[in-house]
Design an enzyme around this catalytic site. Structure first.
Site, PDB file in Angstrom:
ATOM      1  N   ILE A 258      90.120 114.049  44.563  1.00 50.15           N
ATOM      2  CA  ILE A 258      88.705 113.490  44.841  1.00 50.15           C
ATOM      3  C   ILE A 258      89.142 111.769  44.964  1.00 50.15           C
ATOM      4  O   ILE A 258      88.635 111.235  45.922  1.00 50.15           O
ATOM      5  CB  ILE A 258      87.635 113.548  43.995  1.00 50.15           C
ATOM      6  N   GLU A 277      94.096 102.159  35.690  1.00 52.07           N
ATOM      7  CA  GLU A 277      95.065 102.485  34.494  1.00 52.07           C
ATOM      8  C   GLU A 277      96.067 103.414  35.495  1.00 52.07           C
ATOM      9  O   GLU A 277      97.227 103.224  34.722  1.00 52.07           O
ATOM     10  CB  GLU A 277      94.446 103.461  33.676  1.00 52.07           C
ATOM     11  N   ILE A 352      84.161 117.637  35.076  1.00 49.97           N
ATOM     12  CA  ILE A 352      84.234 119.053  35.247  1.00 49.97           C
ATOM     13  C   ILE A 352      82.727 119.670  35.134  1.00 49.97           C
ATOM     14  O   ILE A 352      82.564 120.384  35.891  1.00 49.97           O
ATOM     15  CB  ILE A 352      84.854 119.636  33.885  1.00 49.97           C
TER      16      ILE A 352
END
Length: 475
Positions: A258, A277, A352
């Site tokens: 995504i 990150e 999730i």
């Protein structure tokens, strides 16, 4: 005075166990400083085979393994063989996501090694969920604290570096993250020296004299192949790119299809910056088309800032000797007050499962551990508290699982871990739209989330919301 102090120090060492004596003798040049950058006068590492290098590991040791694209696979495999052949036991192996087979986690190594994942990769997932390995929930930004505050004391750090330059300096390459803190803490450093490692700018430079053993190994770095996004992922990418990413935004992207789909839709944007990150190949495309300039950034203006990368060889070649990119300590990259200084911080992460009140599960599927806390909250918070008030914390997911189950649910699965709380959440995106939850009450949140759920599940979710909230969801 100096000689008397040294004599007293050496006298104390006589009472230390043999292995600790070896480490302290080798590293006593700079016991006053854990900084791995400066050259140590008169000290050079010993060059040896992988088998000889890992033979220093013995029972009860705590070992750190360099992760992601910098995983020193040859040394890790040698470590597993050494553990079995020498019949050592109770060795704790500490790491974030690593690549390669992670042989030490296999059933036949139980009792010899026990993995402790600070973020779970696919190679450790089965061991964690079978009880042979451990998982420590922790924000990515705070992992360095474990080493710098001596909460974990490492006996050995096993890392991979680029070859020393003419001054003796090596680079941690594509993975600086928490590794810099680990080598500051470790008593003994073993380095796999690989000419295929990209040499990166930033915090990942160390002088070879701080290594105790070096092992030559020319090997391809682990790669994450590019995958064509699905139609659902394409739709989510378009929704985010067209509605939530502004020109001049500072981007953070989590790992996955995504975030990659979003990047693919940003080629017409201008003056984008990156403070993330991690990142992958999609960033290279945006640099090459001129969409990423970093010109508007406040922190490291003009430069991409990252903690680690994982992608293809094209990405590693892009990193190599490129001053446009700085790879930094993750306690800096993921520190929310630092993130907040940049303009229009747009944090794009996957999740999730989300319940009707906005609680977000990102590290487990029910009781089954899947990944980890990572840097999601670090950047969700950094975007939310942005100094310019224009940050956008975004969480995205398909509306359904592969089995056709709704990912927007009345109640989270039993054992599901809430990584992002209902107070942290701002934007949730599925292929059916964008739900903006910040400042909304539970009734309004349920309405917004049902609106972006898969149509097949909306009626059931509305009924469940009424049962839970004792009122109808409404705007």
């Amino acid at each position: 005075m100096a000689s008397r102090t040294l004599s007293q120090f050496l006298g104390k060492l006589r009472h230390v166990r043999k292995n600790d004596l070896l480490y302290n003798q080798q590293r006593s040049f700079y016991l006053y400083s854990p900084e791995p950058f400066h050259p140590i006068p008169g000290k050079e590492p010993k060059w040896m085979s992988a088998e000889e290098a890992v033979s220093t590991v013995t029972s009860g040791h705590k070992i750190f393994i360099h992760g992601c694209a910098a995983t020193p696979v040859d040394l890790v495999n040698a470590l597993a063989k050494h553990g079995k052949d020498s019949k050592i036991k109770d060795v704790e192996v500490i790491h974030i996501h690593t690549e390669g087979p992670a042989t030490y986690t296999k059933p036949e190594y139980e009792g010899i090694f026990r993995s402790n994942s600070l973020f779970i990769g696919g190679n450790c997932r089965e061991a964690v969920n079978s009880g042979r390995a451990d998982f420590t929930p922790i924000f990515l930004s705070e992992i360095p604290h474990l080493f710098r505050r001596k909460i974990i004391n490492l006996d050995v750090a096993i890392i991979q570096v680029s070859p020393p330059d003419k001054h003796g300096f090596c680079s941690l390459g594509p993975s600086v993250d928490c590794t810099r803190a680990a080598i500051q803490n470790a008593k003994h450093i073993i380095a796999q020296v690989n000419p295929k490692m990209p040499r990166t700018f930033g915090d990942g430079i160390l002088h070879m004299s701080h290594c105790d053993a070096m092992v030559e190994s020319e090997a391809d770095l682990p790669e994450l192949p590019n995958h064509k996004p699905s139609a659902v992922e394409e739709k989510i990418g378009s929704l985010i790119a067209d509605n939530l990413v502004a020109d001049g935004a500072t981007l953070q992207m989590g790992i996955g299809s995504i975030p990659d789909a979003v990047l693919a839709k940003l080629k017409d944007h201008r003056d984008l910056g990156v403070h993330s990150e991690m990142f992958s190949d999609g960033v290279v495309d945006l640099v090459e088309c001129g969409a990423i300039t970093n010109a508007k950034k406040t922190v490291q203006t003009g430069k991409i800032v990252g903690g680690f990368v994982l992608g293809t060889r094209r990405l590693y070649d892009f990193l190599d000797d490129n001053p446009f990119v700085v790879m930094c300590d993750i306690s800096f990259v993921n520190y929310s007050p630092v993130i907040a200084q940049n303009p229009k911080v747009t944090a794009i992460n996957s999740c999730i499962e989300v319940d009707l009140t906005g609680q977000v599960v990102s590290d487990s599927i029910g009781t089954r551990m899947y990944s980890g806390v990572g840097g999601q909250v670090d950047f969700i918070r950094g975007a939310a508290i942005g100094h310019d008030g224009l940050g956008k914390p975004i969480l995205a997911m398909p509306s359904e699982t592969a089995r056709g189950e709704s990912k927007i649910v009345p109640f989270l699965k039993e054992g599901g871990g809430v990584v992002t709380t209902r107070a942290h959440v701002h934007y949730i995106v599925t292929e059916y739209g964008i739900a903006h939850l910040f400042g909304k009450n539970l009734r309004q949140r349920a309405y917004e989330l049902i609106r972006i759920a898969h149509p097949d599940h909306r009626q059931a979710l509305e009924e469940a919301a009424f049962e839970r909230l004792r009122c109808m969801p409404s705007p």
